[in-house]
Design a protein around this motif. Structure first.
Motif, short mmCIF file in Angstrom:
data_model
loop_
_atom_site.label_atom_id
_atom_site.label_comp_id
_atom_site.label_asym_id
_atom_site.label_seq_id
_atom_site.Cartn_x
_atom_site.Cartn_y
_atom_site.Cartn_z
N UNK A 50 6.29 7.83 7.13
CA UNK A 50 5.14 7.68 5.99
C UNK A 50 5.62 6.79 5.15
N UNK A 51 6.96 6.91 4.69
CA UNK A 51 7.48 6.19 3.71
C UNK A 51 7.55 4.67 4.33
N UNK A 52 7.91 4.68 5.73
CA UNK A 52 8.01 3.04 6.25
C UNK A 52 6.59 2.42 6.05
N UNK A 53 5.39 3.36 6.42
CA UNK A 53 4.35 2.87 6.24
C UNK A 53 3.83 2.39 4.71
N UNK A 54 4.21 3.15 3.91
CA UNK A 54 4.01 2.94 2.62
C UNK A 54 4.76 1.68 2.09
N UNK A 55 5.98 1.45 2.47
CA UNK A 55 6.76 0.30 2.27
C UNK A 55 6.27 -0.84 2.72
N UNK A 56 5.57 -0.88 4.02
CA UNK A 56 5.00 -2.01 4.60
C UNK A 56 3.90 -2.42 3.87
N UNK A 57 2.87 -1.23 3.37
CA UNK A 57 1.92 -1.84 2.70
C UNK A 57 2.16 -2.51 1.48
N UNK A 58 3.00 -2.08 0.66
CA UNK A 58 3.72 -2.39 -0.45
C UNK A 58 4.30 -4.01 -0.43
N UNK A 59 4.94 -4.06 0.43
CA UNK A 59 5.69 -5.27 0.97
C UNK A 59 4.50 -6.33 1.15
N UNK A 60 3.46 -6.24 1.45
CA UNK A 60 2.38 -6.91 2.19
C UNK A 60 1.73 -7.17 0.73
N UNK A 61 1.45 -6.22 0.18
CA UNK A 61 0.72 -6.51 -1.19
C UNK A 61 1.53 -7.45 -2.19
N UNK A 62 2.94 -7.23 -2.07
CA UNK A 62 3.59 -8.15 -2.80
C UNK A 62 3.88 -9.77 -2.33
N UNK A 63 3.66 -9.69 -1.11
CA UNK A 63 3.91 -10.90 -0.31
C UNK A 63 2.51 -11.88 -0.52
N UNK A 64 1.47 -11.27 -0.72
CA UNK A 64 -0.01 -11.70 -0.79
C UNK A 64 -0.01 -12.57 -2.17
N UNK A 65 -1.05 -13.62 -1.83
CA UNK A 65 -1.45 -14.31 -3.21
C UNK A 65 -2.56 -13.48 -3.90
N UNK A 66 -2.79 -14.02 -4.97
CA UNK A 66 -3.69 -13.00 -6.07
C UNK A 66 -4.86 -12.61 -5.37
N UNK A 67 -5.74 -13.60 -4.50
CA UNK A 67 -6.95 -13.30 -4.05
C UNK A 67 -6.93 -12.11 -3.05
N UNK A 68 -5.91 -12.37 -1.94
CA UNK A 68 -5.68 -11.28 -1.08
C UNK A 68 -5.01 -9.91 -1.67
N UNK A 69 -4.48 -10.09 -2.87
CA UNK A 69 -4.11 -8.68 -3.68
C UNK A 69 -5.13 -8.27 -4.07
N UNK A 70 -6.42 -8.91 -4.49
CA UNK A 70 -7.51 -8.36 -5.02
C UNK A 70 -8.25 -7.69 -4.03
N UNK A 71 -8.19 -8.16 -2.83
CA UNK A 71 -9.07 -7.76 -1.43
C UNK A 71 -8.25 -6.27 -1.02
N UNK A 72 -6.93 -6.53 -1.09
CA UNK A 72 -6.07 -5.13 -0.73
C UNK A 72 -6.21 -4.19 -1.70
N UNK A 73 -6.57 -4.37 -2.96
CA UNK A 73 -6.78 -3.41 -3.89
C UNK A 73 -8.41 -2.67 -3.74
N UNK A 74 -9.20 -3.73 -3.11
CA UNK A 74 -10.46 -3.17 -2.67
C UNK A 74 -10.33 -2.24 -1.73
N UNK A 75 -9.57 -2.69 -0.61
CA UNK A 75 -9.16 -1.92 0.47
C UNK A 75 -8.70 -0.22 0.11
N UNK A 76 -7.88 -0.25 -1.09
CA UNK A 76 -7.33 0.86 -1.63
C UNK A 76 -8.67 1.82 -2.19
#
Lengths: 149, 66
Positions: free
Chosen positions: A73-99
């Motif tokens: 579960x920690x690995x899943x959280x880490x991957x999701x956070x890594x994806x968020x950090x790697x994304x640009x601002x528009x994709x980050x906004x879309x990921x926050x919408x997913x959350x």
């Protein structure tokens, strides 16, 4: 001249050291692989934990198997956070919408669970809410990542 | 926020992916900017202005209120 082709990760020795820029054509593949493999590991560890109660006698081995999903579960959280950090601002906004959507789904599921409990329906494990929540989040995450190409 | 990104990009003959690579953002972000579905942060707006060698206000203009 931009050198996108050479923007491949330089080192794969340590996962945390891998930097794949979003504009790289390898980014979606890399991201999807991370999400799918972490989710698969989580499901497998959950299944093992659930089956261990029946098949493994009480003891330290069974406790270890039951606690394994915490790590995945920690690995899943880490991957999701890594994806968020790697994304640009528009994709980050879309990921926050997913959350946000996931939070709403989980809220309704836990409310439904509460009412089921209140009216004395057979108890369903809250793990199903957890599984549904993660699945809803991951499906949206994959959709955003695949469309980010 | 209105913008003239599609015109500026067309002048240079770049694709959305090429512009995205120059700005270090995804093609989807460029598309969202061009179709005015997303307003960029200040840092991205400055990066766009620097890339096209124009002031920010020449590229982005607020929509007039009715």
């Amino acid at each position: 001249m931009l050198d996108i082709e050479n923007s491949l990760p330089q080192s794969k020795a340590c996962f945390t050291s891998v930097e794949v820029p979003m504009e790289s054509p390898y980014w979606p593949k890399f991201a999807v692989r991370g999400v799918v493999s972490s989710q698969w590991a989580y499901w497998c560890s959950l299944a093992s934990a659930a089956m261990s109660v029946t098949f493994i006698p009480p003891g330290s081995v069974r406790t270890l198997v039951i606690l394994t999903p915490t790590l995945t579960a920690l690995l899943c959280v880490f991957i999701a956070y890594w994806l968020y950090r790697q994304s640009d601002e528009y994709i980050q906004l879309r990921l926050l919408r997913c959350v946000t959507i996931t939070a709403i789904v989980v809220m309704f599921c836990t409310l439904g669970y509460f009412f089921m409990e209140l009216f004395g329906f057979p108890h369903v494990s809250l793990l199903w809410v957890n599984l549904l929540g993660w699945s809803v989040f991951n499906v949206q995450l994959l959709f955003v990542v695949l469309r980010a190409r | 926020m209105k913008n003239i990104l599609p015109e500026l990009r067309a002048e240079r003959g770049w694709t959305q992916a090429e512009l995205g690579a120059r700005l270090k953002v995804s093609r989807q972000t460029v598309n969202a900017l061009e179709t005015e579905r997303y307003e960029p942060s200040l840092s991205l707006a400055f990066a766009i202005a620097e890339l096209f060698q124009r002031p920010i206000e020449a590229i982005f203009r607020p929509k007039r209120r009715a």
